[in-house]
Design a protein around this motif. Structure first.
Motif, PDB file in Angstrom:
ATOM      1  N   VAL A 242       0.620 -63.982 -71.926  1.00 16.68           N
ATOM      2  CA  VAL A 242      -0.472 -63.011 -72.018  1.00 16.68           C
ATOM      3  C   VAL A 242      -1.604 -63.595 -72.851  1.00 16.68           C
ATOM      4  O   VAL A 242      -2.772 -63.586 -72.445  1.00 16.68           O
ATOM      5  CB  VAL A 242       0.007 -61.666 -72.627  1.00 16.68           C
ATOM      6  CG1 VAL A 242      -1.172 -60.753 -72.941  1.00 16.68           C
ATOM      7  CG2 VAL A 242       0.982 -60.973 -71.681  1.00 16.68           C
ATOM      8  N   HIS A 276      -1.647 -58.658 -66.059  1.00 16.24           N
ATOM      9  CA  HIS A 276      -1.256 -58.426 -67.447  1.00 16.24           C
ATOM     10  C   HIS A 276       0.220 -58.000 -67.532  1.00 16.24           C
ATOM     11  O   HIS A 276       0.989 -58.551 -68.318  1.00 16.24           O
ATOM     12  CB  HIS A 276      -2.166 -57.364 -68.063  1.00 16.24           C
ATOM     13  CG  HIS A 276      -1.862 -57.089 -69.491  1.00 16.24           C
ATOM     14  ND1 HIS A 276      -2.322 -57.892 -70.514  1.00 16.24           N
ATOM     15  CD2 HIS A 276      -1.099 -56.130 -70.077  1.00 16.24           C
ATOM     16  CE1 HIS A 276      -1.876 -57.434 -71.661  1.00 16.24           C
ATOM     17  NE2 HIS A 276      -1.118 -56.366 -71.425  1.00 16.24           N
ATOM     18  N   LYS A 280       3.281 -60.095 -69.209  1.00 19.01           N
ATOM     19  CA  LYS A 280       4.027 -59.456 -70.309  1.00 19.01           C
ATOM     20  C   LYS A 280       5.534 -59.506 -70.022  1.00 19.01           C
ATOM     21  O   LYS A 280       6.338 -59.804 -70.891  1.00 19.01           O
ATOM     22  CB  LYS A 280       3.570 -57.991 -70.423  1.00 19.01           C
ATOM     23  CG  LYS A 280       3.494 -57.505 -71.858  1.00 19.01           C
ATOM     24  CD  LYS A 280       2.665 -56.263 -71.940  1.00 19.01           C
ATOM     25  CE  LYS A 280       3.578 -55.085 -72.195  1.00 19.01           C
ATOM     26  NZ  LYS A 280       2.837 -53.822 -72.283  1.00 19.01           N
TER      27      LYS A 280
END
Ligand code: ATP
Ligand code: MG
Length: 431
Positions: A242, A276, A280
């Protein structure tokens, strides 16, 4: 003015009482390699990232050894070794599931030396080949960052520092050895390395080292695609994907490394959230010691560009299956001009994409065959991420999650129940 602030420092020896390295973190095989070379009368040290990590108290990912023994001499002492590398001739000593990289001290190749026979720089200053053996001091200053130029002397438990790297590490700073612009021109991959160490180790990048990254980022496009693929994977499998991704965006490198992703991201909140969430997830998996597949990340990053092509092919009336394959192939080939994508991954990427359509078919018993598809797991994870990013009904994810946990009889019931529901309008993204 040439920035030489880090260069040519006198040797600084840091004793155990100061560095407090936990020697139990040193892998036994690396220790064995160093001790064998010492016994044979050579100098040998642990070097690079492993020493940096040991000083930081982190478990090193891999161990490198530097020695004054020449490659052939190194090989003589290890039956389980192989000479590798075209650009640098180094030796890999193989052990079960691990290999230790052993390299001979090498002199720095700068543009001033570019005309010598053993080192060659391209017209743009990039080093194409260098194999000039050197002293340990020379070996230290040809490395990228001061924190990566530390040596560990196992015999005396001392850290040897020729480049101010120990102090920089204490000050938690990433500083290029020598002039940053020159060093990035020699090897633009150093820009990616700076960002990766920043993201992973939470060290600040010194201003002089940081400044040239944005303006020089375009030089990355000159790096062979196979090497860029490896470097990109290191970024995304660092456990800090990330943060690495944010750094790539911040320094305008995403548009160099993933031009079609960058373009598709423009104002697309849902794609941005998909990326994202996926990164993650990758970070969490790595921290929990679970496996990660490069194909998955590439499938995520290229998903929107793929969908755009697929939409075009649908509009042209091309049958779905055919359109999915050709759009997949074109998308992968397009990205491969920057970062190569090995065949085994490109096949998986296209399969993950192609299977997405089948998650929307929950009304026939045949649709359950999807569960036994070899790529089901990856495709299912992918679909759930899409749902979580608002691209699909969450219900799809819930349904396919549940169906995996129930008996065959229950599965049939779940399918039959769907047949009793009125058909919904097809989701916009049900491609
Ligand atoms: P990690 O293994 O944690 O990713 P590392 O610093 O050990 O980080 P490696 O790729 O294993 O990275 O390289 C080992 C060492 O080789 C580095 O620490 C650095 O000293 C040197 N090195 C690696 N790549 C470069 C480069 N592009 N330019 C100059 N030196 C480099
Ligand atoms: Mg390393």
């Amino acid at each position: 003015m040439e920035n030489t602030n880090n260069n040519h420092h006198a040797l600084n020896r840091i004793p155990a009482s100061e560095h407090r390295i936990d020697e139990s973190k040193i892998c036994g095989q690396a220790r064995h390699v160093v001790e064998t070379l010492l016994k044979a009368g050579y100098e040998a040290y642990l070097v690079g990232g492993c020493v940096r990590d040991l000083v930081l108290g982190i478990e090193p990912k891999d161990f490198d050894v530097a020695t004054n023994a020449h490659p052939e001499q190194i090989c003589e002492h290890f039956s389980n070794s192989r000479l590798i590398g075209r650009r640098f001739r180094i030796v890999h000593v193989y052990f079960y599931r691990n290999n230790i990289e052993v390299s001979t001290f090498r002199a720095q190749t700068s543009q001033t030396k570019a005309n010598s026979q053993s080192s060659t720089a391209g017209a743009n200053g990039r080093i194409l080949r260098d194999n000039t053996f050197g002293t340990i001091e020379e070996d230290a200053i040809r490395r990228d960052f001061t924190i990566n130029a530390l040596y560990y002397d196992i015999e005396n438990s001392e850290v040897l520092d020729y480049c101010h790297g120990y102090q920089d590490l204490q000050a938690r700073k990433i500083c290029m050895i020598g002039n940053a612009e020159t060093r990035y021109r020699e090897d633009p991959v150093r820009m990616l390395r700076a960002l990766r160490f920043h993201a992973k180790l939470d060290l600040a990048i010194q201003n002089e080292t940081k400044g040239p990254i944005k303006p020089m980022g375009h030089l990355l496009s000159e790096i062979p695609p196979a090497r860029l693929f490896d470097e990109v994977i290191k970024l995304f499998h660092s456990g800090y994907a990330v943060r690495c991704f944010q750094q790539l965006e911040k320094f305008d490198l995403l548009k160099v490394l993933f031009p079609i992703t960058h373009e598709a991201l423009n104002h697309d909140e849902s794609f941005s959230s998909l990326i994202h969430n996926a990164l993650k997830n990758t970070d969490a998996r790595i921290r929990n010691g679970k496996s990660v597949n490069p194909a998955f990340i590439f499938a995520i990053l290229l998903w929107r560009p793929y969908l755009q092509l697929l939409e075009q092919s649908n509009q042209q009336g091309i049958p779905h299956a055919e359109g999915a394959w050709s759009s997949g192939r074109t998308t992968v080939l397009d990205q491969s001009t920057v970062t190569s994508i090995p065949k085994r991954f490109s096949v998986t990427i296209c399969e993950i994409w192609k299977l997405q359509n089948r998650f929307l078919k929950k009304r026939s018993h045949k649709s359950l065959r999807l569960i036994s598809h070899p790529r089901f797991r990856a495709a299912y994870d992918f679909m759930c991420l899409r749902a979580r990013s608002g691209e699909l009904d969450e219900e799809n994810c819930t349904w396919w999650t549940q169906i995996q946990t129930v008996s065959e009889q229950e599965q049939r019931k779940m399918v039959d129940q769907n047949n009793r529901k009125p058909r919904k309008r097809k989701n916009k993204q049900s491609l």
